[in-house]
Design a protein around this motif. Structure first.
Motif, short mmCIF file in Angstrom:
data_model
loop_
_atom_site.label_atom_id
_atom_site.label_comp_id
_atom_site.label_asym_id
_atom_site.label_seq_id
_atom_site.Cartn_x
_atom_site.Cartn_y
_atom_site.Cartn_z
N THR A 119 -20.57 -6.42 -24.11
CA THR A 119 -20.65 -5.05 -24.61
C THR A 119 -22.11 -4.64 -24.82
O THR A 119 -22.49 -3.52 -24.48
N ILE A 120 -22.92 -5.54 -25.35
CA ILE A 120 -24.33 -5.25 -25.56
C ILE A 120 -25.03 -5.03 -24.23
O ILE A 120 -25.84 -4.10 -24.08
N LEU A 121 -24.70 -5.85 -23.24
CA LEU A 121 -25.31 -5.68 -21.92
C LEU A 121 -24.87 -4.36 -21.27
O LEU A 121 -25.66 -3.70 -20.60
N GLN A 122 -23.64 -3.96 -21.48
CA GLN A 122 -23.17 -2.67 -20.96
C GLN A 122 -23.85 -1.51 -21.67
O GLN A 122 -24.19 -0.50 -21.04
N ILE A 123 -24.07 -1.64 -22.96
CA ILE A 123 -24.80 -0.61 -23.70
C ILE A 123 -26.23 -0.51 -23.19
O ILE A 123 -26.77 0.59 -23.02
N LEU A 124 -26.86 -1.65 -22.92
CA LEU A 124 -28.21 -1.64 -22.34
C LEU A 124 -28.23 -0.95 -20.99
O LEU A 124 -29.17 -0.21 -20.67
N GLN A 125 -27.19 -1.17 -20.19
CA GLN A 125 -27.08 -0.52 -18.88
C GLN A 125 -27.05 1.01 -19.04
O GLN A 125 -27.73 1.74 -18.33
N VAL A 126 -26.26 1.48 -19.99
CA VAL A 126 -26.16 2.93 -20.23
C VAL A 126 -27.48 3.48 -20.76
O VAL A 126 -27.91 4.57 -20.36
N LEU A 161 -39.70 3.91 -13.51
CA LEU A 161 -38.40 4.04 -12.85
C LEU A 161 -38.09 2.82 -11.98
O LEU A 161 -36.94 2.36 -11.95
N VAL A 162 -39.08 2.30 -11.30
CA VAL A 162 -38.86 1.09 -10.49
C VAL A 162 -38.48 -0.08 -11.40
O VAL A 162 -37.55 -0.84 -11.11
N THR A 163 -39.18 -0.23 -12.51
CA THR A 163 -38.88 -1.30 -13.46
C THR A 163 -37.47 -1.15 -14.03
O THR A 163 -36.72 -2.13 -14.13
N LEU A 164 -37.11 0.07 -14.40
CA LEU A 164 -35.76 0.29 -14.94
C LEU A 164 -34.69 0.01 -13.90
O LEU A 164 -33.63 -0.55 -14.22
N ASN A 165 -34.94 0.38 -12.65
CA ASN A 165 -33.97 0.10 -11.59
C ASN A 165 -33.84 -1.39 -11.33
O ASN A 165 -32.74 -1.88 -11.07
N ILE A 166 -34.93 -2.13 -11.39
CA ILE A 166 -34.86 -3.58 -11.23
C ILE A 166 -34.06 -4.19 -12.36
O ILE A 166 -33.20 -5.05 -12.13
N LEU A 167 -34.30 -3.74 -13.58
CA LEU A 167 -33.52 -4.23 -14.72
C LEU A 167 -32.03 -3.92 -14.55
O LEU A 167 -31.17 -4.77 -14.79
N SER A 168 -31.74 -2.71 -14.13
CA SER A 168 -30.36 -2.26 -14.01
C SER A 168 -29.63 -2.91 -12.85
O SER A 168 -28.45 -3.25 -12.97
N ALA A 169 -30.29 -3.10 -11.73
CA ALA A 169 -29.61 -3.58 -10.52
C ALA A 169 -29.65 -5.09 -10.37
O ALA A 169 -28.76 -5.66 -9.73
N ILE A 170 -30.64 -5.75 -10.95
CA ILE A 170 -30.77 -7.19 -10.72
C ILE A 170 -30.61 -8.00 -12.01
O ILE A 170 -29.79 -8.92 -12.07
N LEU A 192 -27.42 -11.46 -15.81
CA LEU A 192 -27.14 -11.90 -17.17
C LEU A 192 -25.64 -11.85 -17.46
O LEU A 192 -25.10 -12.74 -18.12
N MET A 193 -24.97 -10.82 -16.98
CA MET A 193 -23.52 -10.72 -17.18
C MET A 193 -22.80 -11.87 -16.48
O MET A 193 -21.91 -12.51 -17.07
N LEU A 194 -23.17 -12.15 -15.23
CA LEU A 194 -22.54 -13.25 -14.50
C LEU A 194 -22.85 -14.59 -15.15
O LEU A 194 -22.00 -15.48 -15.23
N TRP A 195 -24.06 -14.76 -15.63
CA TRP A 195 -24.43 -16.00 -16.31
C TRP A 195 -23.62 -16.18 -17.59
O TRP A 195 -23.15 -17.26 -17.88
N TYR A 196 -23.44 -15.09 -18.32
CA TYR A 196 -22.72 -15.20 -19.59
C TYR A 196 -21.26 -15.59 -19.38
O TYR A 196 -20.71 -16.38 -20.13
N ILE A 197 -20.63 -15.04 -18.36
CA ILE A 197 -19.22 -15.38 -18.14
C ILE A 197 -19.07 -16.69 -17.39
O ILE A 197 -17.95 -17.16 -17.18
N GLY A 198 -20.17 -17.30 -16.98
CA GLY A 198 -20.13 -18.62 -16.37
C GLY A 198 -19.91 -18.59 -14.87
O GLY A 198 -19.61 -19.62 -14.27
N ALA A 199 -20.04 -17.47 -14.23
CA ALA A 199 -19.80 -17.36 -12.80
C ALA A 199 -21.02 -17.72 -11.97
O ALA A 199 -20.90 -17.92 -10.77
N SER A 200 -22.19 -17.78 -12.59
CA SER A 200 -23.40 -18.01 -11.82
C SER A 200 -24.45 -18.65 -12.72
O SER A 200 -24.54 -18.33 -13.91
N ILE A 252 -30.47 2.30 -20.15
CA ILE A 252 -31.41 2.34 -19.02
C ILE A 252 -31.17 3.57 -18.16
O ILE A 252 -32.11 4.24 -17.74
N GLN A 253 -29.90 3.89 -17.92
CA GLN A 253 -29.58 5.09 -17.14
C GLN A 253 -30.03 6.35 -17.87
O GLN A 253 -30.54 7.28 -17.24
#
Length: 102
Positions: free
Chosen positions: A4-11, A78-87, A92-100, A13-14
């Motif tokens: 949820t915190i990562l999703q809030i960060l995504q919003v 904007l480039v930095t924010l896009n890198i944070l948002s897209a990569i 971090l989300m995949l790492w947290y759920i253990g998928a990567s 950033i947008q």
């Protein structure tokens, strides 16, 4: 909770990206005298956006060379924010759920 915190960060950033784009467009309109700051509402919006985005631009302005009238700090932000948002955040989300691995 962490997702949820990562999703809030995504919003957030947008939202910051949108504010930066609006500030860049408004500053270009003022610079080319399409709109002027004699109108109190335009001046208030313009000054508010400048005061809100200036702390975000400051680190980039220290790093980037001086190009005179051309300010590349919004583009770099904007480039930095896009890198944070897209990569970074999806990894971090995949790492947290253990998928990567991180």
């Amino acid at each position: 909770m962490v997702l949820t915190i990562l999703q809030i960060l995504q919003v957030l950033i947008q939202a910051v990206s949108f504010v930066v784009l609006v500030q860049v467009i408004l500053s270009m309109l003022v610079a080319f005298n399409v709109i002027n700051t004699y109108n109190e509402t335009v001046r208030a919006i313009y000054q508010g956006l400048n005061k809100g985005t200036e702390p975000l631009y400051r680190p980039f302005r220290r790093i980037l060379p001086d190009f005179g009238q051309i300010d590349l700090a919004p583009f770099a932000l904007l480039v930095t924010l896009n890198i944070l948002s897209a990569i970074v955040l999806p990894r971090l989300m995949l790492w947290y759920i253990g998928a990567s691995p991180l």
